[in-house]
Structures are given as C-alpha cells and as structure tokens.
Design a protein around this motif. Structure first.
Motif, PDB file in Angstrom:
ATOM      1  N   VAL A   1      -3.763 -16.522 -13.981  1.00 36.59           N
ATOM      2  CA  VAL A   1      -2.998 -15.673 -13.085  1.00 36.59           C
ATOM      3  C   VAL A   1      -3.640 -15.937 -11.634  1.00 36.59           C
ATOM      4  N   GLY A   2      -2.861 -15.700 -10.649  1.00 32.80           N
ATOM      5  CA  GLY A   2      -3.073 -15.871  -9.173  1.00 32.80           C
ATOM      6  C   GLY A   2      -2.516 -14.837  -8.488  1.00 32.80           C
ATOM      7  N   PHE A   3      -3.412 -14.564  -7.350  1.00 37.40           N
ATOM      8  CA  PHE A   3      -3.024 -13.527  -6.458  1.00 37.40           C
ATOM      9  C   PHE A   3      -2.774 -14.153  -4.765  1.00 37.40           C
ATOM     10  N   SER A   4      -1.897 -13.407  -4.216  1.00 35.06           N
ATOM     11  CA  SER A   4      -1.851 -13.655  -2.788  1.00 35.06           C
ATOM     12  C   SER A   4      -2.032 -12.431  -2.135  1.00 35.06           C
ATOM     13  N   THR A   5      -2.183 -12.535  -0.936  1.00 37.49           N
ATOM     14  CA  THR A   5      -2.097 -11.437   0.086  1.00 37.49           C
ATOM     15  C   THR A   5      -1.077 -10.731  -0.068  1.00 37.49           C
ATOM     16  N   GLY A   6      -1.186  -9.271  -0.162  1.00 35.79           N
ATOM     17  CA  GLY A   6      -0.045  -8.266  -0.223  1.00 35.79           C
ATOM     18  C   GLY A   6       0.956  -8.070   1.091  1.00 35.79           C
ATOM     19  N   SER A   7       2.007  -7.462   1.059  1.00 41.79           N
ATOM     20  CA  SER A   7       2.612  -7.296   2.054  1.00 41.79           C
ATOM     21  C   SER A   7       3.620  -5.925   1.761  1.00 41.79           C
ATOM     22  N   GLY A   8       4.559  -5.638   2.647  1.00 40.63           N
ATOM     23  CA  GLY A   8       5.362  -4.494   2.417  1.00 40.63           C
ATOM     24  C   GLY A   8       4.701  -3.248   3.222  1.00 40.63           C
ATOM     25  N   VAL A   9       5.489  -2.021   3.213  1.00 41.27           N
ATOM     26  CA  VAL A   9       5.053  -0.677   3.916  1.00 41.27           C
ATOM     27  C   VAL A   9       4.489  -0.074   2.564  1.00 41.27           C
ATOM     28  N   GLN A  10       3.206   0.478   2.983  1.00 41.43           N
ATOM     29  CA  GLN A  10       2.519   1.247   1.864  1.00 41.43           C
ATOM     30  C   GLN A  10       2.936   2.778   2.543  1.00 41.43           C
ATOM     31  N   PRO A  11       3.663   3.710   1.624  1.00 45.49           N
ATOM     32  CA  PRO A  11       4.087   5.027   2.140  1.00 45.49           C
ATOM     33  C   PRO A  11       2.630   5.922   2.367  1.00 45.49           C
ATOM     34  N   PRO A  12       2.563   6.938   3.090  1.00 48.23           N
ATOM     35  CA  PRO A  12       1.435   7.771   3.091  1.00 48.23           C
ATOM     36  C   PRO A  12       1.187   8.407   1.675  1.00 48.23           C
ATOM     37  N   VAL A  13      -0.173   8.688   1.534  1.00 51.00           N
ATOM     38  CA  VAL A  13      -0.650   9.334   0.305  1.00 51.00           C
ATOM     39  C   VAL A  13      -1.165  10.517   0.672  1.00 51.00           C
ATOM     40  N   ASP A  14      -1.645  11.331  -0.523  1.00 49.96           N
ATOM     41  CA  ASP A  14      -2.111  12.603  -0.452  1.00 49.96           C
ATOM     42  C   ASP A  14      -3.518  12.450   0.113  1.00 49.96           C
ATOM     43  N   PRO A  15      -4.042  12.969   1.220  1.00 45.98           N
ATOM     44  CA  PRO A  15      -5.504  12.749   1.700  1.00 45.98           C
ATOM     45  C   PRO A  15      -6.419  13.178   0.655  1.00 45.98           C
ATOM     46  N   ASN A  16      -6.326  14.234   0.008  1.00 46.66           N
ATOM     47  CA  ASN A  16      -7.097  14.626  -1.065  1.00 46.66           C
ATOM     48  C   ASN A  16      -7.265  13.994  -2.174  1.00 46.66           C
ATOM     49  N   THR A  17      -6.197  13.075  -2.786  1.00 44.85           N
ATOM     50  CA  THR A  17      -6.193  12.387  -4.023  1.00 44.85           C
ATOM     51  C   THR A  17      -5.195  11.187  -3.645  1.00 44.85           C
ATOM     52  N   PRO A  18      -5.695  10.370  -2.654  1.00 44.24           N
ATOM     53  CA  PRO A  18      -5.001   9.311  -2.143  1.00 44.24           C
ATOM     54  C   PRO A  18      -4.446   8.099  -3.042  1.00 44.24           C
ATOM     55  N   ASP A  19      -3.799   8.393  -4.023  1.00 42.60           N
ATOM     56  CA  ASP A  19      -3.133   7.469  -4.833  1.00 42.60           C
ATOM     57  C   ASP A  19      -1.984   6.826  -4.388  1.00 42.60           C
ATOM     58  N   PRO A  20      -1.985   5.454  -4.338  1.00 38.96           N
ATOM     59  CA  PRO A  20      -0.968   4.826  -3.464  1.00 38.96           C
ATOM     60  C   PRO A  20       0.196   4.785  -4.491  1.00 38.96           C
ATOM     61  N   THR A  21       0.157   5.188  -5.726  1.00 35.38           N
ATOM     62  CA  THR A  21       1.408   5.141  -6.537  1.00 35.38           C
ATOM     63  C   THR A  21       1.948   6.404  -6.521  1.00 35.38           C
ATOM     64  N   LEU A  22       1.447   7.376  -5.694  1.00 37.16           N
ATOM     65  CA  LEU A  22       1.990   8.744  -5.687  1.00 37.16           C
ATOM     66  C   LEU A  22       2.231   9.010  -4.142  1.00 37.16           C
ATOM     67  N   PRO A  23       2.918   8.535  -3.606  1.00 37.76           N
ATOM     68  CA  PRO A  23       3.403   8.736  -2.071  1.00 37.76           C
ATOM     69  C   PRO A  23       3.813  10.218  -1.947  1.00 37.76           C
TER      70      PRO A  23
END
Length: 252
Positions: free
Chosen positions: A36-58
């Motif tokens: 498996v391989g990985f490359s640098t990510g891209s796209g816009v990351q929406p804001p997250v909850d500052p108390n529970t900063p889970d990127p999957t829960l914008p």
C-alpha cells in the motif's frame, strides 16, 4: 483339500502387509506480498469541534454577524478555520476597560465553545509548521459612524490559555499566549517542530468550563484605554493568520 488350504494362507498375509505400507509427509511454503502507498493529502478540511476535534465529525461555525466563515485552504498544509471575535457593544468609558469576546457560535445548534483556530497537516513529512497572526491595522471606525475619532488608539487583543487539541496520536505543537497584539507585527500562535503537528489540530483559547453564563470567554479579550476618545459607533479590525512550513537546512 488340506493342501490347498495351506498354500493359500501365505498369500493372504502378504496382501495385508502391502496395505499398511507408510509414506513420509512433505511440507512446502510459498511467499506472496501485500503493498500500500500514500501520497500527500489535499482537499478542504471542514472545521471541527474544538473540544472533540474529530475530522470525521465536522461542525458548522457561525460568524458574529450570522454569516458563514470563509472556507479553509485546499492542500496538504492548510488553515481550515479561525474564529472571528465579537467584543460586544458598551457604554463609552473614561476608564481603562477590558472586554470579553463572545464564545464561538454554530448554525443549527445552541452549543457555544471556546474560540479557536484550526490547522491540518497532510504532507506526510512530519517536517513541522509555524502559525502566526497579525492585526493588519488598529481598530478603525466603520464608515457609517460620525468619524470624529476614527481609530481606537491603544486597544489591544489578547489570546490567553491556549490549548492544542487533536484526536490523532501525533505529537502536539506548542502553543503560545498572545498578549496585546501590536498592529502590523506578526506574533507566533503555535509552533510544530520536526515530528509534531501532523493531522488536524485546533488551538483553542480556554476551556468549555471557562465560558460564562452570558456566553462570554475570559480567554479572548480586548483592552481599551480610558484616555482613548471614542465615537458612539462600531470599530473593526482584521486578523490575518499565517501558516508556513519550517525551513529545511540544506548542505552548501
């Protein structure tokens, strides 16, 4: 009849012996691979909850005027969001005053949280980054006011009790208090040295428990000198957030 019987016995015994002959077991191995391989990510990351900063829960933060914030950057190293600060409306005072900012609001939610700034590092290099802020100019009166005292001289924003937070297991960046921003001067907010700050991180000022019952946060403040003359009008300023990767030393 007896002669025939005697001759047939040895043949039967020989047949039974052949049926029980043993064979040696054999083992063979063979290797295959997974990759498996990985490359640098891209796209816009929406804001997250500052108390529970889970990127999957914008979450969906709201500006003080009720508008939507500007979308964050698109790329491997981005500023995703920064709170705008509303210090309210107050009676004109001849004494030094410190005003508290309103806590961060959200669309479709009554929840209030600490104000915060959010950074995402998807480069995969663990090379670090630096976050700074600069107040582009002093608080200046908006065009609808009387315009006699256009500038709020001597006023200063402070960002206290910074807390870096993330849900990933990467090493945290180091956050610094910002005391009395000086217009036109860049001030460091957070620094991720080599090996730190990978993934999505927030720097929040204060905690949930520090928010007052009136929805104010004592960790984001505006100081205004009593000697500064003021019109009965609104004043505004712009904070410019600057994210940069750390320089790499190359041999000469």
């Amino acid at each position: 009849m007896k002669k025939i019987t005697l001759l047939s016995v040895p043949l039967i015994l020989i047949s039974l012996g052949l049926a029980h002959k043993a064979y040696a077991a054999t083992t063979q191995t063979y290797d295959s691979q997974g990759i498996v391989g990985f490359s640098t990510g891209s796209g816009v990351q929406p804001p997250v909850d500052p108390n529970t900063p889970d990127p999957t829960l914008p979450v969906d933060p709201q500006n003080p005027d009720g508008s939507k914030p500007t979308p964050g950057g698109d790329g491997p190293l981005t500023i995703d969001f920064a709170s705008s600060f509303d210090f309210g409306t107050h009676d004109i005072s001849n004494e030094d005053e410190t005003y508290l900012a309103k806590a961060q609001k959200y669309f479709n939610s009554e929840t209030l949280t600490p104000n915060y700034v959010q950074v995402t590092d998807r480069r995969g290099t663990f090379s670090g980054w630096a976050l700074k802020v600069v107040e582009t100019s002093q608080f200046t009166q908006v065009g609808t006011g009387p315009q006699k005292y256009k500038v709020l001289n001597g006023s200063a924003i402070s960002l206290k009790n910074p807390v870096p937070a993330s849900t990933n297991g990467a090493s945290a960046p180091k956050a610094q208090e910002v005391l009395s921003l000086i217009p036109g001067v860049e001030t460091q907010v957070a620094l991720a040295t080599s090996g730190e700050g990978a993934g999505t991180w927030v720097i929040r000022w204060g905690s949930q428990t520090s928010i007052t019952k009136d929805g104010l946060t004592p960790d984001v403040t505006l100081f205004v000198p009593g000697t500064t003359p003021k019109d009965a009008a609104a004043y505004t300023t712009t904070l410019n957030w600057i994210l940069s990767d750390l320089p790499t030393n190359t041999p000469t």
